[in-house]
Design an enzyme around this catalytic site. Structure first.
Site: not given
Length: 178
Positions: A119, A30
């Site tokens: 990163c 959902t």
């Protein structure tokens, strides 16, 4: 848990989970309606404020560059490219007794910077890209990132700390003017 993904009509991707025919069989479950509404509002605000934010970033970055460029031996990566990123500045600092610990000195002063890409934040091994660009050792490369939330006072704080760590360029400039 909400995200945004734009898929070019020419690209075909496979779903990670089966089901979700209401989502064109791409996502089961959902929808997070509150998250989607919040993300839509955040995107709207970011779009409305983009020009002002970019102008602010440009002023911060220009001020930073102008005030550290007199450090002897300093150089910048990417400034010769007209469309360089407003939010990031890659700076090469000369080798000195403090350059090996430059990131540590900045961190201890409360300044977040990186020796490589985002990163590799927290790592002090340096950027393989910078090593590939420069044929000879260039000292220490530090990546500074700017945010629309940064202030000119914060930029001045970083400039002053860098000039504490690399005072020779400041002294040299002062001697030339007197």
């Amino acid at each position: 848990g909400v995200g945004f993904l734009y898929i070019n009509g020419n690209e075909k991707i496979k779903p990670m989970m089966e089901g979700g025919s209401q989502e064109r069989n791409m996502r089961a479950g959902t929808e997070n309606i509150y998250g989607i509404a919040g993300m839509a509002k955040a995107l709207e605000m970011a779009n409305d404020e983009m020009e002002d934010r970019l102008a602010h970033l440009g002023k911060l970055k220009a001020h930073f560059i102008e005030n550290i460029k007199d450090i002897e031996g300093i150089s910048f990566n990417g400034l010769e490219v007209e469309d360089h990123m407003q939010k990031v500045l890659s700076v090469n600092f000369p080798t000195s007794d403090k350059s090996d610990l430059l990131l540590l000195h900045l961190d201890m002063a409360g300044i977040s910077a990186s020796g490589g890409s985002a990163c590799s934040s927290g790592s002090d091994i340096g950027s393989h890209v910078i090593r590939a660009i420069h044929q000879k050792p260039i000292g220490k490369t530090i990546r500074f990132s700017f945010s629309h939330k940064n202030t000119m006072e914060e930029i001045e704080f970083v400039v002053n700390k860098l000039k504490e760590l690399y005072p020779s360029g400041v002294q040299k400039k002062m001697n030339l003017t007197h």
